[in-house]
Design an enzyme around this catalytic site. Structure first.
Site: not given
Ligand code: NOJ
Length: 788
Positions: A477
């Site tokens: 993200d």
């Molecule tokens: C937490 C998020 O909920 C998830 O969707 C994401 O893949 C990871 N962070 C890494 O960014």
């Protein structure tokens, strides 16, 4: 400093002192009711939806961090001294206060002893009704007769999590409370419409009552606590005199007072119960039931037994006790919890944003499909229903509402292919593929069609190298390039290949030959592109950035190598020849730390608008170069796929809760579950964990341990057995329920190999190969495996 230990036989983690480095949480829950509870009783509850049906108030960002919660106060009527059964919020000196908290599977038991009075509070939710129960017992150990008063205490939320937080003008003018038949009923109207222009007022009812006749009650927070006081010293508890006041308005609390007259050695139990409904007549069904102790105890037993039954489906006895502790209880417990809650509500998420994440939920169900296949089926149907006709998906959704969040995170739809295939292999249930589900923007289509459209979307949405466009972001993200969705993601490319390979196997199983040919071709095309453009010599690059060129490439000052594509290049079969081993060796060499694998090389120092969100967080935290745990089990799976059992186990050991329990003071967060990330230099708190509970790590660790290390992989026709273990594991045993049949599997490893199966027998008959065919429901079988 140690704060607790695992009691494996009881499936509990026992916290031995209340002043843990941070509040340590657990969940009490049934299908529709959920409570977050800390080791000292703090936390919140909601019914069905944490955003709109929040029952107990909780102040995130509070000091101390876990206030308020579910408290039971006691007052010695002779001396006026008072305390709380869960230590907080009164917090008597520890030298005089004995404490133990048993963190159980969807229950929590806090025992304490102070001033000659032992107390126990058992917190749980009835499996049969949406009722939260606090079973409180006080026992007189002092050797003389005692006269005490006790109060339960909970602050009631005005349902909408955000409304409760921000609308201090309106809220206290709307709260409606009633005290009737020794029961408090709270029924404030709640706006589920989202904005002033779309108001939708719903009346929700909540109640709190007890099993014994009260001596008095309070329903108004300010009157109970008193001015310039807090939960630590409520004026009503200090004076011992309830107000017996109930009027609409203000901030409602439920503080029910009881007298306890205890002869030496005697005890008294009071059960506090609370629930929520759209119609208060519903309460009448539950209140009499849970005023009976026998019913309460039976409900508690049922909670425990349901977990025994659930976890009994997959249990192992290996030479590594830490492995067993995590595998048999804590990882599956956490994986089921993430299956229910995704990332919605925990100690670091308010439960007020868009419900369940698409990619998160897709992955979460992979780790609980064997223990909670109904939940997995439900979630997969919900995921199919928030897919667009073009194959992409909404990034988040609130089940049972039309609420969805943004789209165009181009990894989202690919996870669905993997988890759907995993579900079908585990359960043999083809209805997921044949049932028609409506796309968000088009007519219904069969689940199988949804999956093929997901793959087609990625093949269509490609950039100049033919690699998938990243869209808003891929799994990471933080790696967003604001305003440009056309950067290409190597991670999405290898994930696509993994999904494509899975789909080819599915198409072959279903006899859909043309599809198998089509998607095998797509697989080969994408694989060739990755190997042509993204191999950097020692590892796979991460992103083609239209302004900066390759990210995750050798020689870059920041982010020279990212872990994510490396294991997936192996798991997808993209990494040809020696590339898989080379890439994973680079991961260990450049990203290996004592706490696990770092997410990427040298963290970004400060905000870089072209790189995006990853660079706003401090270097060494979260996506900016911490040990982000979620990709660690991917590496474990990839190591096992390459046959390197020693490395797979070594990485598991580094991230395991059992290890964290030994460094609890450094790690700080709950040591019985995985957390999202661990801090690394230059972050000042090296080794400190953050964001416990709701992380994809749990689910993937389950997959890594069960399918890759123990090597029990569900397949369409049966269970494929291919363990990958440390050389020192000379034998282990697993009980595995697969499609209703129970397999007792004994694995021997006489030659001390890491991988390789010499022979498998089923009920004494030698099998050809390592596939144990699925057996009739209700039958029981012996499987003997010899590695070599
Ligand atoms: C937490 C998020 O909920 C998830 O969707 C994401 O893949 C990871 N962070 C890494 O960014």
């Amino acid at each position: 400093m140690k704060y607790g230990y695992f009691d494996d036989a009881a499936r509990e983690y026992v916290i031995t002192r209340p002043d843990t480095p941070q509040p340590w949480f657990n969940y009490i829950r049934n299908e529709d009711w959920c409570g977050l509870i800390s080791n000292t009783g703090g936390g919140t509850s909601f019914h069905k939806d944490p955003k709109y049906r929040r029952f107990l108030r909780y102040r995130y960002n509070n000091v101390p961090a876990d206030r308020p919660g579910r408290y039971v106060y006691l007052r010695d009527e002779e001396t006026g001294d008072f305390w709380s059964a869960t230590w907080a919020p009164v917090e008597k000196p520890l030298a005089k206060f004995r404490y133990e908290c048993r963190v159980g599977l969807n229950y929590q038991v806090v025992t304490s002893e102070y001033a000659g009075i032992e107390t126990e509070v058992v917190y749980f939710v009835s499996p049969d009704h949406d009722v939260e129960l606090w079973r409180f017992t006080a026992r007189n150990l002092s050797g003389r007769a005692r006269k005490l008063r006790a109060w339960c205490y909970a602050e009631l939320n005005v349902w909408g999590a955000m409304r409760d937080l921000v609308n201090m003008d309106n809220n206290p003018r709307c709260t409606r409370v009633e005290w009737k038949d020794n029961t408090l009923i709270h029924s404030t109207w709640n706006d589920t419409g989202g904005s002033l222009g779309t108001q939708n007022w719903v009346r929700v009812y909540g109640y709190v009552t007890s099993s014994e006749k009260p001596a008095g009650y309070d329903t108004d927070r300010d009157m109970f606590l008193g001015a310039y006081r807090s939960e630590a010293n409520p004026v009503v508890v200090e004076t011992g005199i309830p107000n017996n006041h109930c009027r609409n308005g203000g901030l409602p609390v439920a503080a029910i007072c009881h007298d306890l007259k205890l002869a030496p050695g005697k005890s008294k139990t009071i059960v506090y119960q609370m629930g929520v409904a759209d119609d208060p007549r519903e309460f009448r069904k539950c209140i009499p039931v849970y005023r009976k102790l026998a019913k309460v105890d039976a409900a508690f037993e049922k909670v425990k037994r349901s977990w025994d039954a659930r976890l009994g489906k997959l249990q192992a006895k290996t030479p590594d006790a830490d492995f067993d502790t995590v595998f048999n209880t804590w990882a599956p417990y956490q994986a089921v919890t993430t299956g229910y809650l995704s990332r919605s509500i925990c100690s670091w998420k308010w439960g007020a944003s868009v419900g369940l994440g698409f990619r998160d939920t897709s992955q979460d169900v992979m780790g609980c499909v064997h223990t909670a296949s109904d939940l997995a089926r439900l979630r997969l149907s919900q995921l199919l229903a928030v897919q667009y006709a073009d194959g992409t998906a909404a990034h988040g959704f609130v089940p049972d509402t039309p609420e969805v969040s943004d789209r165009d995170f181009y990894d989202d739809h690919l996870w669905l292919v993997l988890s759907a295939a995993n579900y079908v292999k585990e359960t043999g249930d083809l209805s997921l593929l044949t049932d028609k589900v409506k796309f968000l923007d088009e007519k219904p289509a069969a689940g199988y069609e949804h999956l093929s459209r997901a793959l087609d979307a990625t093949m269509r949405l490609t950039g100049k190298h033919g690699l998938p466009k990243i869209g808003c972001a891929d799994w990471n993200d933080g790696l967003v390039n604001p305003g440009d969705h056309n950067n290409e993601s190597v991670f999405d490319a290898v994930l696509f290949c993994a999904a494509c390979r899975e789909f080819v196997a599915l198409a072959e199983f279903l006899g859909k030959k043309a599809d198998a040919v089509k998607y095998r071709r797509s697989y080969e095309t994408m694989k060739a592109r990755v190997n042509k453009h993204a191999w950097d010599g020692g590892w796979y690059r991460r992103v083609w950035h239209r302004k900066r060129g390759w990210m995750g490439a050798k020689g870059l000052k920041f982010g020279s190598i990212f872990v994510e594509p490396q294991p997936w290049a192996v798991l997808s079969g993209v990494a040809d020849g020696k590339r898989g081993v080379t890439a994973l060796d680079s991961v260990w060499r450049l990203l290996g730390t004592e706490y696990g694998i770092r997410l990427h090389g040298r963290p970004f120092e400060d905000y870089d608008p072209e790189v995006g969100a990853i660079s706003i967080v401090l270097p060494g935290t979260k996506e900016n170069g911490s040990v982000f745990h979620h990709p660690n089990p991917w590496v474990i799976c990839a190591e096992a796929a390459l046959g390197r059992g020693e490395k797979a186990m070594e990485l598991l050991r580094r991230i395991s809760p059992a290890t964290k329990n030994r460094i609890a003071e450094t790690h700080q967060v709950e040591p019985y579950v995985f957390c999202q990330w661990t801090g690394l230099p230059p972050f000042k708190h090296v080794g400190r964990g953050a964001n416990p509970w709701l992380t994809g790590t749990a689910s993937w660790v389950m997959v890594a341990m069960s399918q890759y290390i123990l090597g029990l992989k569900p397949d369409y026709a049966g269970l494929r057995i291919d363990p990958c273990v440390p050389k020192s594991w000379n034998e282990f045993e697993v009980t595995r329920v697969f499609r209703g049949a129970t397999f007792h599997i004994s694995v021997r490893n006489p030659k001390g190999v890491e991988k390789g199966v010499a022979c498998v027998t089923l009920d004494g008959r030698a099998l050809e190969g390592n596939l144990v065919p699925a057996q009739r429901k209700g039958t029981s079988h012996e499987v003997e495996v010899t590695m070599g």
